[in-house]
Design a protein around this motif. Structure first.
Motif, short mmCIF file in Angstrom:
data_model
loop_
_atom_site.label_atom_id
_atom_site.label_comp_id
_atom_site.label_asym_id
_atom_site.label_seq_id
_atom_site.Cartn_x
_atom_site.Cartn_y
_atom_site.Cartn_z
N ILE A 1 0.86 -1.19 0.00
CA ILE A 1 0.00 0.00 0.00
C ILE A 1 0.89 1.23 0.00
CG2 ILE A 1 -1.77 1.25 1.28
CD1 ILE A 1 -2.60 -1.41 2.48
N THR A 2 0.79 2.01 -1.04
CA THR A 2 1.67 3.18 -1.17
C THR A 2 1.05 4.44 -0.63
OG1 THR A 2 0.83 3.56 -3.39
CG2 THR A 2 2.79 2.19 -3.20
N GLU A 3 -0.27 4.51 -0.64
CA GLU A 3 -0.94 5.71 -0.16
C GLU A 3 -1.90 5.34 0.97
OE1 GLU A 3 -0.52 8.80 -0.77
OE2 GLU A 3 0.95 8.57 -2.36
N GLN A 4 -1.38 5.40 2.20
CA GLN A 4 -2.21 5.05 3.34
C GLN A 4 -3.46 5.93 3.43
OE1 GLN A 4 -0.98 6.20 7.32
NE2 GLN A 4 -1.28 4.09 8.02
N ALA A 5 -3.31 7.18 3.06
CA ALA A 5 -4.43 8.11 3.17
C ALA A 5 -5.63 7.68 2.34
CB ALA A 5 -4.00 9.51 2.76
N ASP A 6 -5.37 6.95 1.24
CA ASP A 6 -6.47 6.58 0.36
C ASP A 6 -7.47 5.66 1.06
OD1 ASP A 6 -5.46 8.10 -1.64
OD2 ASP A 6 -4.50 6.44 -2.73
N TYR A 7 -6.98 4.64 1.74
CA TYR A 7 -7.95 3.72 2.34
C TYR A 7 -8.49 4.26 3.66
CZ TYR A 7 -4.61 1.62 5.72
OH TYR A 7 -3.72 1.38 6.73
N LEU A 8 -7.71 5.10 4.35
CA LEU A 8 -8.24 5.75 5.53
C LEU A 8 -9.36 6.71 5.15
CD1 LEU A 8 -4.99 6.50 7.55
CD2 LEU A 8 -6.62 4.65 7.89
N ARG A 9 -9.15 7.48 4.08
CA ARG A 9 -10.19 8.37 3.57
C ARG A 9 -11.45 7.59 3.20
NH1 ARG A 9 -10.28 13.35 0.55
NH2 ARG A 9 -8.00 13.44 0.61
N LYS A 10 -11.27 6.46 2.54
CA LYS A 10 -12.40 5.63 2.12
C LYS A 10 -13.19 5.14 3.34
CE LYS A 10 -13.38 1.26 -0.28
NZ LYS A 10 -14.39 1.77 -1.20
N ALA A 11 -12.49 4.72 4.39
CA ALA A 11 -13.16 4.23 5.59
C ALA A 11 -14.00 5.32 6.24
CB ALA A 11 -12.13 3.70 6.58
N ILE A 12 -13.44 6.54 6.30
CA ILE A 12 -14.17 7.65 6.92
C ILE A 12 -15.37 8.07 6.08
CG2 ILE A 12 -14.00 10.09 7.55
CD1 ILE A 12 -11.09 9.53 8.33
N GLU A 13 -15.16 8.24 4.78
CA GLU A 13 -16.22 8.76 3.92
C GLU A 13 -17.35 7.76 3.72
OE1 GLU A 13 -14.23 10.08 0.39
OE2 GLU A 13 -14.01 12.12 1.18
N GLU A 14 -17.08 6.47 3.84
CA GLU A 14 -18.13 5.46 3.63
C GLU A 14 -18.80 5.06 4.93
OE1 GLU A 14 -16.88 2.20 1.24
OE2 GLU A 14 -16.33 3.46 -0.46
N GLY A 15 -18.52 5.79 6.01
CA GLY A 15 -19.27 5.60 7.25
C GLY A 15 -18.83 4.44 8.11
N TYR A 16 -17.63 3.92 7.89
CA TYR A 16 -17.15 2.85 8.76
C TYR A 16 -16.69 3.38 10.11
CZ TYR A 16 -17.16 -0.33 4.76
OH TYR A 16 -17.54 -1.11 3.70
N VAL A 17 -16.37 4.65 10.18
CA VAL A 17 -15.84 5.24 11.40
C VAL A 17 -16.87 6.23 11.95
CG1 VAL A 17 -13.94 6.52 12.44
CG2 VAL A 17 -13.50 5.03 10.48
N ASN A 18 -17.45 5.89 13.11
CA ASN A 18 -18.45 6.74 13.74
C ASN A 18 -18.21 6.75 15.25
OD1 ASN A 18 -20.40 7.30 11.43
ND2 ASN A 18 -20.36 5.06 11.42
N VAL A 19 -18.67 7.81 15.89
CA VAL A 19 -18.66 7.89 17.35
C VAL A 19 -20.10 7.82 17.82
CG1 VAL A 19 -18.06 9.29 19.36
CG2 VAL A 19 -16.55 9.26 17.36
N TYR A 20 -20.42 6.91 18.76
CA TYR A 20 -21.79 6.67 19.18
C TYR A 20 -22.05 7.23 20.58
CZ TYR A 20 -22.05 3.61 15.14
OH TYR A 20 -22.04 3.12 13.87
N PHE A 21 -23.36 7.51 20.85
CA PHE A 21 -23.77 8.13 22.09
C PHE A 21 -24.95 7.37 22.69
CE2 PHE A 21 -21.76 11.22 19.45
CZ PHE A 21 -21.07 12.06 20.31
N GLY A 22 -25.13 7.52 24.00
CA GLY A 22 -26.29 6.95 24.66
C GLY A 22 -27.53 7.78 24.42
N PHE A 23 -28.69 7.28 24.86
CA PHE A 23 -29.96 7.97 24.68
C PHE A 23 -29.94 9.32 25.39
CE2 PHE A 23 -34.26 8.91 26.32
CZ PHE A 23 -34.90 9.06 25.10
N ASP A 24 -30.31 10.38 24.64
CA ASP A 24 -30.41 11.74 25.16
C ASP A 24 -29.10 12.21 25.79
OD1 ASP A 24 -31.82 14.09 25.54
OD2 ASP A 24 -32.51 13.53 27.54
#
Length: 429
Positions: free
Chosen positions: A309-332
């Motif tokens: 893998i020559t461009e690490q940013a490419d697959y990291l960008r893909k993971a973020i933009e396609e919604g694989y990386v999220n921060v979750y919260f409890g109710f209210d």
């Protein structure tokens, strides 16, 4: 986080024994509007569809949030249709006792609005009609009455609500027609004399008015939402022990046991909101062991593709933009769940390694609650993650945040789907 939840739940359970004292029970009701005498009427006599001339004065006592009783005084008059019917004036007075049910509370109207509810009422009493300008009688007509109706309420404040009401009334043992010019009988006796058939009469009312709430508590029973109640100390102790057990986190992955679908998560594993070990690229190597968690590859290369893998940013960008990386919260809540902090750390690391990239933090909420409140909650969530990234060393000039309100793409009836909606995601700018 668990200490905060435990404290909140213990406080709520401890207060349940006294919940019945937390709301007011009495209200005074004043309404005015229309009536309509349906029948019987003497042939040739007509009553207007909407005749202005009815007033209700009532006092109501709620036994609990769902049921109560009220006494009601109704008075008004019936008139002819101007220009289409002979003149008549009939004045009436009714006094009834009724049972009341808070249909809005029974059907959980608070799930979509905390300012609207619906009452239903049914009862009986007595009444009197007095006739003016009539031909056949000058005596009063006494009868019993059965009444039923529905009353929408809109809360204006903790002390006043706007009310509307539609009621249908059936008079029993009604001797005369509503206009007072004939006996309430199919055949009029000749010579004229009371046939004593005592038939029924039907009429309805439609009114608008105000409810005035009395008492020292903050809310009236119409709007009070109570939790489950525990009657004894033993039940209270059992409930507290149950809460403690629910909040245990046996495998230390940040997800309490009662929500954890994988109770033996390996140490250091990155998990989902329900405690399942994540394998984002589904290559058989869990994320915490995968050197390339968002690109599939064999375990022999640490989960990375065989080719370099020559461009690490490419697959990291893909993971973020396609919604694989999220921060979750409890109710209210606007505090990130502990298992979700690794996602914020992942994004911060990515930004530090790619200084030319800017990012927007996008906050979302589930569909429960009012829309305006959810907009504010989603913005608080976005701001919380924005602050996390700044504290991790990311320059604020590279970041922005915005609350997008409700995520309507999930199934509102599914608790798991609603949890997925309580999140922040990211968009690379």
């Amino acid at each position: 986080m668990r200490k905060l939840i435990l404290s909140t739940l213990l406080l709520g359970v401890a207060s349940l024994t006294f919940a019945q004292k937390d709301f007011n029970r009495w209200s005074l009701e004043v309404n005015g509007g229309f009536n309509k005498a349906m029948g019987p009427l003497t042939p040739g006599y007509l009553s207007p569809t909407l005749n202005i001339g009815h007033i209700d004065l009532g006092a109501r006592h709620m036994v609990n949030e769902y049921f109560g009783f009220k006494g009601n005084l109704g008075l008004g008059s019936f008139h002819e249709v101007n220009g289409e019917s002979p003149e008549f004036t009939t004045k009436y007075l009714t006094l009834t006792a009724q049972g009341v049910g808070n249909v809005g509370r029974m059907m959980n109207f608070e799930s979509f609005s905390k300012k609207f509810t619906l009452l239903a009422h049914l009862g009986a009493g007595g009444g009197k009609m007095s006739f003016e300008k009539q031909v056949r009688t000058t005596e009063d007509d006494y009868y019993y009455i059965i009444t039923s109706g529905i009353t929408p309420l809109f809360r204006l404040s903790d002390r006043i609500s706007l009310s509307g009401d539609i009621s249908v009334n059936v008079n029993g043992r009604q001797t005369y027609t509503f206009d007072g010019n004939a006996y309430n009988a199919d055949v009029q006796p000749d010579p004229l004399q009371n046939p004593y058939v005592h038939a029924t009469g039907t009429w309805w009312t439609g009114t608008l008015g105000l409810n005035f709430y009395l008492g020292k508590a903050e809310q009236h029973a119409d709007w009070y939402i109570a939790a489950d109640k525990y009657a004894t100390k033993v039940e209270l102790a059992e409930a507290i022990d149950g809460i403690k057990d629910m909040l245990k986190d046996s495998d230390g992955d940040g997800v309490s046991d009662y929500l954890d679908k994988e109770p033996n998560t390996p140490t250091g594993a990155r998990v989902s909101f329900n405690g399942m070990t994540l394998d984002s690229d589904q290559d058989g190597t869990a994320d915490h062991l995968d050197k390339c968690p968002f690109l599939p590859g064999p375990s022999s290369t640490g989960g990375c593709p065989v080719e370099e893998i020559t461009e690490q940013a490419d697959y990291l960008r893909k993971a973020i933009e396609e919604g694989y990386v999220n921060v979750y919260f409890g109710f209210d809540s606007s505090k990130p769940l502990s298992y979700s902090n690794s996602s914020a750390a992942f994004v911060a690391n990515f930004l530090q390694k790619n200084p030319g990239i800017n990012l927007e933090v996008k906050g979302f909420a589930d569909e429960l609650g009012e829309e305006n409140y959810n907009i504010k909650l989603s913005e608080k969530r976005a701001k919380a993650v924005y602050d996390l990234l700044i504290s991790a060393g990311v320059d604020s000039s590279r970041l922005s945040y915005k609350g997008y309100g409700e995520d309507t793409s999930v199934d509102k009836s599914s608790p798991d789907a609603r949890q997925m909606a309580r999140r922040t995601s990211f968009e690379i700018k």
